[in-house]
Design an enzyme around this catalytic site. Structure first.
Site, PDB file in Angstrom:
ATOM      1  N   ARG A 236       0.844  -1.194   0.000  1.00  0.00           N
ATOM      2  CA  ARG A 236       0.000   0.000   0.000  1.00  0.00           C
ATOM      3  C   ARG A 236       0.881   1.246   0.000  1.00  0.00           C
ATOM      4  O   ARG A 236       2.047   1.209   0.400  1.00  0.00           O
ATOM      5  CB  ARG A 236      -0.917   0.022   1.228  1.00  0.00           C
ATOM      6  CG  ARG A 236      -1.885  -1.149   1.329  1.00  0.00           C
ATOM      7  CD  ARG A 236      -2.773  -0.985   2.545  1.00  0.00           C
ATOM      8  NE  ARG A 236      -3.719  -2.076   2.707  1.00  0.00           N
ATOM      9  CZ  ARG A 236      -3.519  -3.156   3.463  1.00  0.00           C
ATOM     10  NH1 ARG A 236      -2.375  -3.271   4.124  1.00  0.00           N
ATOM     11  NH2 ARG A 236      -4.432  -4.096   3.560  1.00  0.00           N
ATOM     12  N   LYS A 261      -3.350  -0.617   7.428  1.00  0.00           N
ATOM     13  CA  LYS A 261      -4.758  -0.808   7.798  1.00  0.00           C
ATOM     14  C   LYS A 261      -4.923  -1.646   9.054  1.00  0.00           C
ATOM     15  O   LYS A 261      -5.745  -1.336   9.915  1.00  0.00           O
ATOM     16  CB  LYS A 261      -5.517  -1.461   6.640  1.00  0.00           C
ATOM     17  CG  LYS A 261      -5.902  -0.486   5.534  1.00  0.00           C
ATOM     18  CD  LYS A 261      -6.923  -1.098   4.607  1.00  0.00           C
ATOM     19  CE  LYS A 261      -7.425  -0.072   3.598  1.00  0.00           C
ATOM     20  NZ  LYS A 261      -8.454  -0.639   2.703  1.00  0.00           N
ATOM     21  N   HIS A 330      -2.209   1.776  -6.232  1.00  0.00           N
ATOM     22  CA  HIS A 330      -2.961   0.558  -5.945  1.00  0.00           C
ATOM     23  C   HIS A 330      -3.071  -0.361  -7.150  1.00  0.00           C
ATOM     24  O   HIS A 330      -3.322  -1.565  -6.993  1.00  0.00           O
ATOM     25  CB  HIS A 330      -4.355   0.916  -5.430  1.00  0.00           C
ATOM     26  CG  HIS A 330      -4.760   0.135  -4.229  1.00  0.00           C
ATOM     27  ND1 HIS A 330      -4.123   0.248  -3.016  1.00  0.00           N
ATOM     28  CD2 HIS A 330      -5.728  -0.807  -4.034  1.00  0.00           C
ATOM     29  CE1 HIS A 330      -4.684  -0.565  -2.138  1.00  0.00           C
ATOM     30  NE2 HIS A 330      -5.650  -1.214  -2.741  1.00  0.00           N
ATOM     31  N   ARG A 333      -0.742  -3.095  -6.822  1.00  0.00           N
ATOM     32  CA  ARG A 333      -1.206  -4.079  -5.824  1.00  0.00           C
ATOM     33  C   ARG A 333      -2.162  -5.073  -6.474  1.00  0.00           C
ATOM     34  O   ARG A 333      -2.057  -6.285  -6.258  1.00  0.00           O
ATOM     35  CB  ARG A 333      -1.879  -3.325  -4.679  1.00  0.00           C
ATOM     36  CG  ARG A 333      -2.308  -4.182  -3.502  1.00  0.00           C
ATOM     37  CD  ARG A 333      -2.782  -3.256  -2.389  1.00  0.00           C
ATOM     38  NE  ARG A 333      -3.320  -3.981  -1.260  1.00  0.00           N
ATOM     39  CZ  ARG A 333      -2.589  -4.511  -0.288  1.00  0.00           C
ATOM     40  NH1 ARG A 333      -1.267  -4.427  -0.323  1.00  0.00           N
ATOM     41  NH2 ARG A 333      -3.156  -5.136   0.739  1.00  0.00           N
ATOM     42  N   HIS A 356      -3.775  -8.833   4.410  1.00  0.00           N
ATOM     43  CA  HIS A 356      -5.203  -8.931   4.696  1.00  0.00           C
ATOM     44  C   HIS A 356      -5.439  -9.776   5.946  1.00  0.00           C
ATOM     45  O   HIS A 356      -4.753 -10.768   6.177  1.00  0.00           O
ATOM     46  CB  HIS A 356      -5.946  -9.562   3.516  1.00  0.00           C
ATOM     47  CG  HIS A 356      -5.982  -8.685   2.310  1.00  0.00           C
ATOM     48  ND1 HIS A 356      -6.164  -9.171   1.031  1.00  0.00           N
ATOM     49  CD2 HIS A 356      -5.837  -7.334   2.174  1.00  0.00           C
ATOM     50  CE1 HIS A 356      -6.149  -8.162   0.170  1.00  0.00           C
ATOM     51  NE2 HIS A 356      -5.951  -7.048   0.840  1.00  0.00           N
ATOM     52  N   TYR A 365     -10.000  -9.471  -5.576  1.00  0.00           N
ATOM     53  CA  TYR A 365      -8.980  -9.577  -6.612  1.00  0.00           C
ATOM     54  C   TYR A 365      -9.285 -10.698  -7.598  1.00  0.00           C
ATOM     55  O   TYR A 365      -8.739 -10.726  -8.695  1.00  0.00           O
ATOM     56  CB  TYR A 365      -7.608  -9.808  -5.972  1.00  0.00           C
ATOM     57  CG  TYR A 365      -7.147  -8.649  -5.129  1.00  0.00           C
ATOM     58  CD1 TYR A 365      -6.691  -7.478  -5.710  1.00  0.00           C
ATOM     59  CD2 TYR A 365      -7.179  -8.710  -3.744  1.00  0.00           C
ATOM     60  CE1 TYR A 365      -6.275  -6.397  -4.950  1.00  0.00           C
ATOM     61  CE2 TYR A 365      -6.770  -7.636  -2.961  1.00  0.00           C
ATOM     62  CZ  TYR A 365      -6.324  -6.489  -3.570  1.00  0.00           C
ATOM     63  OH  TYR A 365      -5.921  -5.418  -2.803  1.00  0.00           O
TER      64      TYR A 365
END
Length: 387
Positions: A236, A261, A330, A333, A356, A365
Site C-alpha cells: 500500500r 490498515k 494501488h 497491488r 489482509h 482480486y
C-alpha cells in the site's frame, strides 16, 4: 541551495516589513499576499515576463518558515468575524474532541470528518445564521447533499453521507439541533465487487520500470525504488511512505512491512531487484537528513513523502501507459495479486502477502483474472437451445 533561497526570500520580506514599520510578530496573511503580489510585479519588470505557475512556492516556503519561527504557528488561527463563525468554531472543536476521546478514531479519519463538518456548517450558517441551526430540517440536508452530488461519484457521495450522519448525530447529542436527522440521510447503494479496478499487465510494468530506471536524478532513483517495491510486493502507499531504514535487514535479507490498515507487521524476503534499487537510492539519491523514513522529498524540508499518487501517475505517463481507470499505486497491488493468482498461489498466501486479515478481503482480486475465470466456467444447462 534551498537554504540559501529560503534565507534570501526571508531577508527580502523582512526588508519589506521594515520599510513599512510592521513588526514581524504582527504579520497577517493579507500582508504576505500583498508582498508576493509586489514580488511578482518586480519579477515581471526585471525579466519582461511573468514567473512560472509554481514560482511562488519557494518564496512562500521561506517566508512561512520565518513566520513559524517567530509566531510559533503559521498560518495563524482564524478569528471569528461574527456569531455564526464563533458557533462554527466551537462546534468543530467539541466535535473533534468527541471523535478523538470518545470514538477513538485515527487522525486521518478525524480530518475527513472535520472537513465535512466545517463545509456543512459554513454552508448552513451562511444561509440561516447562528440562530437557525436549531431549526435544521431534512430539506436543508437534502439541499446540501444535492449540492455535493454535482461533481462526485456514487462512491464519494456515499462517503459524504456517512460523514454528514456522524456530524448530525453529534449535533443532536450536544443539543445543537432539536431532532436527530442522521437516519434521514440517504446514500447511494454500492454493491460488492460492482466495479473492476484497473491493473497493469507484466509488459506494462516492465515498461514503467525501464522508463524510471533511465532517470538517474535523485528523484528518478527514489521513484524507481518505490516502483520496484510496488511491483514486487504490492504494498500500500502508506506502507511504502512509512518504511523506515531499520525495517530493512540487509544481513538476513528481509524487509519488515507495517501494514497501515491492520497495524500488523510482516517480514518478507528482500528480493534482489527491489533491494538493489533501494540501496542505490540510499547511497546516491537520498538527501542527508535525520528522518528515519527511507523515501524522502527531494526538496527541503526533507521529510517523508505525503502521497504517491502523483508520482506513480507521472511515471506511468512517461512510459506511455494509460490505464482505463485509476492510475495510482494501488494498480500495482491489484496486478501483483492477479499475477500470483495466475501462478496458482493459494488465496490465503496472497492475502498474507498483501496484509489482509481474512480471505474475504482478498476475494475482490479474483474478479480481475477474467481469463482464468473463463477457463473454469461451467456450461449453462439449455444454452444450446437458446443459441
Amino acid at each position: 541551495m534551498v537554504v540559501r533561497n529560503y534565507c534570501a526570500y526571508a531577508r527580502g520580506f523582512l526588508d519589506h516589513l521594515a520599510q513599512r514599520n510592521i513588526p514581524v510578530a504582527d504579520v497577517t496573511e493579507a500582508q504576505v499576499e500583498q508582498y508576493l503580489r509586489e514580488a511578482v510585479a518586480l519579477f515581471q519588470r526585471r525579466h519582461g515576463r511573468l514567473p512560472g505557475p509554481r514560482w511562488h512556492q519557494i518564496p512562500c516556503a521561506g517566508i512561512h518558515a520565518l513566520l513559524r519561527l517567530v509566531q510559533g504557528r503559521w498560518p495563524p488561527a482564524t478569528n471569528a468575524a461574527c456569531a455564526a463563525d464563533a458557533l462554527r468554531f466551537a462546534i468543530c472543536n467539541e466535535y473533534e474532541a468527541w471523535l478523538l476521546d470518545e470514538r477513538g478514531l485515527a487522525r486521518p479519519s478525524i480530518h475527513a470528518l472535520l472537513w465535512e463538518a466545517r463545509h456543512f456548517l459554513a454552508w448552513h450558517l451562511e444561509r440561516c445564521g447562528a440562530e437557525g441551526l436549531m431549526d435544521l430540517s431534512i430539506d436543508d440536508t437534502d439541499r446540501y447533499m444535492d449540492l455535493r452530488a454535482l461533481k462526485l461519484t456514487r462512491s464519494s457521495l456515499k462517503s459524504v453521507a456517512e460523514r454528514l450522519r456522524s456530524l448530525l448525530r453529534h449535533l443532536y447529542r450536544a443539543g445543537h439541533i432539536a431532532t436527530d436527522l442522521s437516519p434521514h440521510i440517504i446514500a447511494p447503494l454500492l454493491y460488492a465487487y460492482e466495479g473492476v479496478p484497473s491493473i497493469l499487465e507484466r509488459d506494462q510494468i516492465a515498461a514503467v520500470l525501464e522508463s524510471a530506471r533511465a532517470d538517474r536524478t535523485p528523484a528518478g532513483l527514489r521513484d524507481y525504488a518505490i516502483l520496484q517495491l510496488l511491483a514486487t510486493y504490492g504494498l500500500r502507499s502508506g506502507e511504502i511512505r512509512n518504511l523506515r531504514i531499520e525495517d530493512i535487514d540487509w544481513r538476513s535479507e528481509t524487509i519488515r512491512v507495517r501494514h497501515s490498515k491492520t497495524g500488523a507487521c510482516s517480514f518478507l524476503p528482500l528480493m534482489v531487484p527491489a533491494g538493489e534499487a533501494v540501496l542505490t537510492y540510499l547511497r546516491s539519491g537520498r538527501p542527508a537528513t535525520a528522518a528515519r523514513e527511507v523515501f524522502i522529498r527531494t526538496r527541503a524540508p526533507y521529510r517523508k513523502l505525503e502521497k504517491l499518487y502523483s508520482l506513480v501517475r507521472r511515471r506511468l505517463c512517461d512510459a506511455g501507459i494509460k490505464p482505463p481507470g485509476k492510475c495510482g499505486p494501488h494498480i500495482f497491488r491489484h496486478a501483483r495479486a492477479v499475477e500470483m493468482l495466475r501462478t496458482s498461489v493459494p488465496q490465503k498466501v496472497i492475502g498474507d502477502l498483501l496484509g489482509h486479515r481474512s480471505t474475504a478481503s482478498t476475494a475482490p482480486y479474483l474478479k480481475l483474472a477474467t481469463e482464468d475465470l473463463r477457463a473454469i466456467a461451467l456450461d449453462v444447462p439449455g444454452a444450446e437451445g437458446l443459441a
